[in-house]
Write a protein that holds these residues in place. Sequence first.
Motif, PDB file in Angstrom:
ATOM      1  N   ASN A  28       0.804  -1.222   0.000  1.00 39.10           N
ATOM      2  CA  ASN A  28       0.000   0.000   0.000  1.00 39.10           C
ATOM      3  C   ASN A  28       0.837   1.273   0.000  1.00 39.10           C
ATOM      4  OD1 ASN A  28      -3.026  -0.819   0.424  1.00 39.10           O
ATOM      5  ND2 ASN A  28      -1.825  -2.172   1.735  1.00 39.10           N
ATOM      6  N   GLN A  29       2.135   1.149  -0.348  1.00 37.07           N
ATOM      7  CA  GLN A  29       3.038   2.296  -0.432  1.00 37.07           C
ATOM      8  C   GLN A  29       3.031   3.132   0.855  1.00 37.07           C
ATOM      9  OE1 GLN A  29       0.832   1.872  -3.393  1.00 37.07           O
ATOM     10  NE2 GLN A  29       2.490   0.528  -4.012  1.00 37.07           N
ATOM     11  N   LEU A  30       3.043   2.450   1.996  1.00 36.48           N
ATOM     12  CA  LEU A  30       3.119   3.134   3.282  1.00 36.48           C
ATOM     13  C   LEU A  30       4.585   3.284   3.690  1.00 36.48           C
ATOM     14  CD1 LEU A  30       0.263   1.221   5.167  1.00 36.48           C
ATOM     15  CD2 LEU A  30       0.119   3.493   4.136  1.00 36.48           C
ATOM     16  N   GLU A  31       4.867   4.341   4.464  1.00 44.45           N
ATOM     17  CA  GLU A  31       6.215   4.572   4.950  1.00 44.45           C
ATOM     18  C   GLU A  31       6.175   4.807   6.452  1.00 44.45           C
ATOM     19  OE1 GLU A  31       8.365   7.559   2.803  1.00 44.45           O
ATOM     20  OE2 GLU A  31       7.396   7.054   0.909  1.00 44.45           O
ATOM     21  N   ILE A  32       7.214   4.352   7.133  1.00 46.43           N
ATOM     22  CA  ILE A  32       7.290   4.497   8.582  1.00 46.43           C
ATOM     23  C   ILE A  32       7.890   5.859   8.929  1.00 46.43           C
ATOM     24  CG2 ILE A  32       8.400   3.641  10.681  1.00 46.43           C
ATOM     25  CD1 ILE A  32       6.111   1.933   9.817  1.00 46.43           C
ATOM     26  N   ALA A  33       7.181   6.615   9.769  1.00 47.01           N
ATOM     27  CA  ALA A  33       7.686   7.912  10.222  1.00 47.01           C
ATOM     28  C   ALA A  33       8.590   7.737  11.441  1.00 47.01           C
ATOM     29  CB  ALA A  33       6.518   8.844  10.560  1.00 47.01           C
ATOM     30  N   ARG A  34       8.194   6.879  12.357  1.00 44.02           N
ATOM     31  CA  ARG A  34       9.039   6.556  13.519  1.00 44.02           C
ATOM     32  C   ARG A  34       8.633   5.189  14.047  1.00 44.02           C
ATOM     33  NH1 ARG A  34       7.140  11.687  17.183  1.00 44.02           N
ATOM     34  NH2 ARG A  34       4.892  11.522  16.851  1.00 44.02           N
ATOM     35  N   GLY A  35       9.566   4.586  14.766  1.00 50.51           N
ATOM     36  CA  GLY A  35       9.315   3.234  15.230  1.00 50.51           C
ATOM     37  C   GLY A  35       9.558   2.221  14.134  1.00 50.51           C
ATOM     38  N   ARG A  36       8.759   1.175  14.108  1.00 52.42           N
ATOM     39  CA  ARG A  36       8.934   0.110  13.123  1.00 52.42           C
ATOM     40  C   ARG A  36       7.581  -0.439  12.688  1.00 52.42           C
ATOM     41  NH1 ARG A  36       8.030  -4.887  15.380  1.00 52.42           N
ATOM     42  NH2 ARG A  36       8.018  -5.011  17.673  1.00 52.42           N
ATOM     43  N   TRP A  37       7.628  -1.266  11.661  1.00 56.23           N
ATOM     44  CA  TRP A  37       6.431  -1.928  11.139  1.00 56.23           C
ATOM     45  C   TRP A  37       6.308  -3.304  11.797  1.00 56.23           C
ATOM     46  CZ3 TRP A  37       2.065  -0.716   9.128  1.00 56.23           C
ATOM     47  CH2 TRP A  37       1.285  -1.657   8.442  1.00 56.23           C
ATOM     48  N   LEU A  38       5.204  -3.974  11.526  1.00 58.34           N
ATOM     49  CA  LEU A  38       4.961  -5.308  12.062  1.00 58.34           C
ATOM     50  C   LEU A  38       5.960  -6.315  11.485  1.00 58.34           C
ATOM     51  CD1 LEU A  38       1.081  -5.276  11.588  1.00 58.34           C
ATOM     52  CD2 LEU A  38       2.335  -4.744  13.683  1.00 58.34           C
ATOM     53  N   THR A  39       6.374  -7.251  12.310  1.00 60.76           N
ATOM     54  CA  THR A  39       7.314  -8.293  11.886  1.00 60.76           C
ATOM     55  C   THR A  39       6.720  -9.655  12.244  1.00 60.76           C
ATOM     56  OG1 THR A  39       8.490  -8.256  14.009  1.00 60.76           O
ATOM     57  CG2 THR A  39       9.273  -6.764  12.270  1.00 60.76           C
ATOM     58  N   PRO A  40       7.285 -10.752  11.716  1.00 65.95           N
ATOM     59  CA  PRO A  40       6.752 -12.087  12.046  1.00 65.95           C
ATOM     60  C   PRO A  40       6.709 -12.381  13.541  1.00 65.95           C
ATOM     61  CG  PRO A  40       8.211 -12.232  10.161  1.00 65.95           C
ATOM     62  CD  PRO A  40       8.311 -10.820  10.656  1.00 65.95           C
ATOM     63  N   ARG A  41       7.651 -11.823  14.312  1.00 62.28           N
ATOM     64  CA  ARG A  41       7.655 -12.124  15.751  1.00 62.28           C
ATOM     65  C   ARG A  41       6.514 -11.419  16.501  1.00 62.28           C
ATOM     66  NH1 ARG A  41      12.111  -8.537  15.334  1.00 62.28           N
ATOM     67  NH2 ARG A  41      11.821  -6.595  16.521  1.00 62.28           N
ATOM     68  N   ASP A  42       5.809 -10.491  15.817  1.00 64.06           N
ATOM     69  CA  ASP A  42       4.685  -9.795  16.454  1.00 64.06           C
ATOM     70  C   ASP A  42       3.374 -10.568  16.330  1.00 64.06           C
ATOM     71  OD1 ASP A  42       6.185  -7.510  17.230  1.00 64.06           O
ATOM     72  OD2 ASP A  42       6.072  -6.746  15.174  1.00 64.06           O
ATOM     73  N   ARG A  43       3.358 -11.648  15.573  1.00 66.00           N
ATOM     74  CA  ARG A  43       2.113 -12.381  15.336  1.00 66.00           C
ATOM     75  C   ARG A  43       1.527 -12.882  16.656  1.00 66.00           C
ATOM     76  NH1 ARG A  43       4.181 -15.939  10.095  1.00 66.00           N
ATOM     77  NH2 ARG A  43       4.505 -14.136   8.713  1.00 66.00           N
ATOM     78  N   GLY A  44       0.279 -12.536  16.905  1.00 65.40           N
ATOM     79  CA  GLY A  44      -0.402 -12.919  18.131  1.00 65.40           C
ATOM     80  C   GLY A  44      -0.198 -11.953  19.278  1.00 65.40           C
ATOM     81  N   LYS A  45       0.728 -10.995  19.143  1.00 65.09           N
ATOM     82  CA  LYS A  45       0.995 -10.043  20.220  1.00 65.09           C
ATOM     83  C   LYS A  45       0.092  -8.810  20.086  1.00 65.09           C
ATOM     84  CE  LYS A  45       5.840 -11.352  20.829  1.00 65.09           C
ATOM     85  NZ  LYS A  45       7.241 -10.876  20.837  1.00 65.09           N
ATOM     86  N   LYS A  46      -0.099  -8.128  21.227  1.00 65.88           N
ATOM     87  CA  LYS A  46      -0.957  -6.940  21.261  1.00 65.88           C
ATOM     88  C   LYS A  46      -0.104  -5.691  21.004  1.00 65.88           C
ATOM     89  CE  LYS A  46      -2.857  -7.691  25.298  1.00 65.88           C
ATOM     90  NZ  LYS A  46      -3.797  -7.475  26.430  1.00 65.88           N
ATOM     91  N   VAL A  47       0.272  -5.545  19.743  1.00 63.67           N
ATOM     92  CA  VAL A  47       1.049  -4.384  19.309  1.00 63.67           C
ATOM     93  C   VAL A  47       0.278  -3.706  18.173  1.00 63.67           C
ATOM     94  CG1 VAL A  47       3.278  -5.291  20.020  1.00 63.67           C
ATOM     95  CG2 VAL A  47       2.403  -5.819  17.730  1.00 63.67           C
ATOM     96  N   VAL A  48       0.488  -2.401  18.011  1.00 62.56           N
ATOM     97  CA  VAL A  48      -0.253  -1.650  17.004  1.00 62.56           C
ATOM     98  C   VAL A  48       0.644  -0.585  16.388  1.00 62.56           C
ATOM     99  CG1 VAL A  48      -1.149  -0.035  18.742  1.00 62.56           C
ATOM    100  CG2 VAL A  48      -2.359  -0.284  16.557  1.00 62.56           C
ATOM    101  N   VAL A  49       0.471  -0.372  15.079  1.00 60.83           N
ATOM    102  CA  VAL A  49       1.116   0.725  14.357  1.00 60.83           C
ATOM    103  C   VAL A  49       0.019   1.725  13.989  1.00 60.83           C
ATOM    104  CG1 VAL A  49       2.417   1.407  12.310  1.00 60.83           C
ATOM    105  CG2 VAL A  49       2.924  -0.767  13.442  1.00 60.83           C
ATOM    106  N   LEU A  50       0.207   2.988  14.367  1.00 59.26           N
ATOM    107  CA  LEU A  50      -0.811   4.010  14.133  1.00 59.26           C
ATOM    108  C   LEU A  50      -0.512   4.794  12.866  1.00 59.26           C
ATOM    109  CD1 LEU A  50      -1.170   5.461  17.760  1.00 59.26           C
ATOM    110  CD2 LEU A  50      -2.527   3.652  16.676  1.00 59.26           C
ATOM    111  N   ALA A  51      -1.561   5.105  12.129  1.00 55.82           N
ATOM    112  CA  ALA A  51      -1.414   6.009  10.990  1.00 55.82           C
ATOM    113  C   ALA A  51      -1.240   7.438  11.500  1.00 55.82           C
ATOM    114  CB  ALA A  51      -2.627   5.907  10.076  1.00 55.82           C
TER     115      ALA A  51
END
Length: 436
Positions: free
Chosen positions: A135-158
Amino acid sequence: MNALLRTITTGVKSLLLQKMRAGLAALGIFIGTTTVIWLVAMGEGVSHRAQEQILELGAKNIIVRSVEPNSSQDNANSRVKKFGLLRKDHERIVATIPGIRDAIPMRETRMELRVENRSADSKLVGCSEEHLQMNQLEIARGRWLTPRDRGKKVVVLADQTATRLFRHQNPLGKSIWVGSEFYIVIGQTKPRTASAAIGGSLDARDYNLDAYIPLQTFRDRIGDRVLTRSSGQQFTGEIVELSQITVSVNDVDNVDETAAIIESLLKKFHKTEDYAVVVPKELLAQAARTRAMFNILLVIIAGISLLVGGIGIMNIMLATVTERTREIGIRRAIGAKRRDIIQQFLTETLVLTGTGGLLGVLCGLMCGPLFRGIRAAVTAISPDALPPIIYTLEPRIAPWSIGLSLFISLGTGLIFGLYPARRAAMMNPIEALRHE
């Protein structure tokens, strides 16, 4: 050549004797010419933006979406509707259809996000790691979701979601309520241009109001059933396993064939047509056809303005013929032929329409700067007055519209100037000399 120059000079001098009247006559042509260029430029801008959005979907991609059917026996008497793509559909597509490079599933729903006394009505998207690039998204700060996040309660905000919840604070590492559970913010995306609805197949989408969690987390923590409270304090909801599957093929030549196979596969396992298969390259062809039809409509509308201007030209030239009856009689008496009279009055008409047309072209070329200036002025007065899509629109001058507008303006002058010129030429010289 000398005779033609004398005719043009005489025509210009005659027009300058009635500056106000000549200016008003040229104004109609000026407005019509400007309108042609401006409307086509705006239409080209809208079309270009739509085609960009379609290209962003990828020429090798096939978009398979869940669609709520109009009616269903299972859903007719139920407040909770079950429809859409299944996880089994994703498995079948991957396992049975050859030539597929990727098949990326996604689930989304409306969800209120809260932190302290602030909230944001956001679109919660359960997705995989590939969603960022797709979707041509870019990270402003922090990081994007990774395989190790699967099932965890983490969120990336727009971008706007983060702004509404945290204003100017850094959201990384903070906890927010997503539904009835806490999630940790691990990233924030950069602002992204909103997309408009395309051809009735894809809905408009504002990526800046999203929130992204792992697809596995969505399934484990939220589930397929999503309930909402209606105005009558009654719960309604939907049961959807997947909102979308984006299928990428290895060769663009296989897109149509693969889409047909997917459609037949889904039809086999779905009682109702609760899905839609969208091929971006077909949307491009549809957008091109719509663009052509839209431009024709705009040119017709603008042509009406030129028609009104042409009627004004004819009206003024008829009045001019009446006023200059004695002059016409004198010219005929000293040897001027009918074609000379026709040539003189047609020259005056073409000077009027040509001047109006050229000024209209110059004004039409200022479409972009004027549009941006008006947009900036309105934004300065009232920042929320314009919809977001206006800020993504840029007029695009079509070279053919310049030539077309000039051709129409000169053609208008020729057509509407011919009758007054012939009327002047057909006058009886003796009767014309007697005219007071």
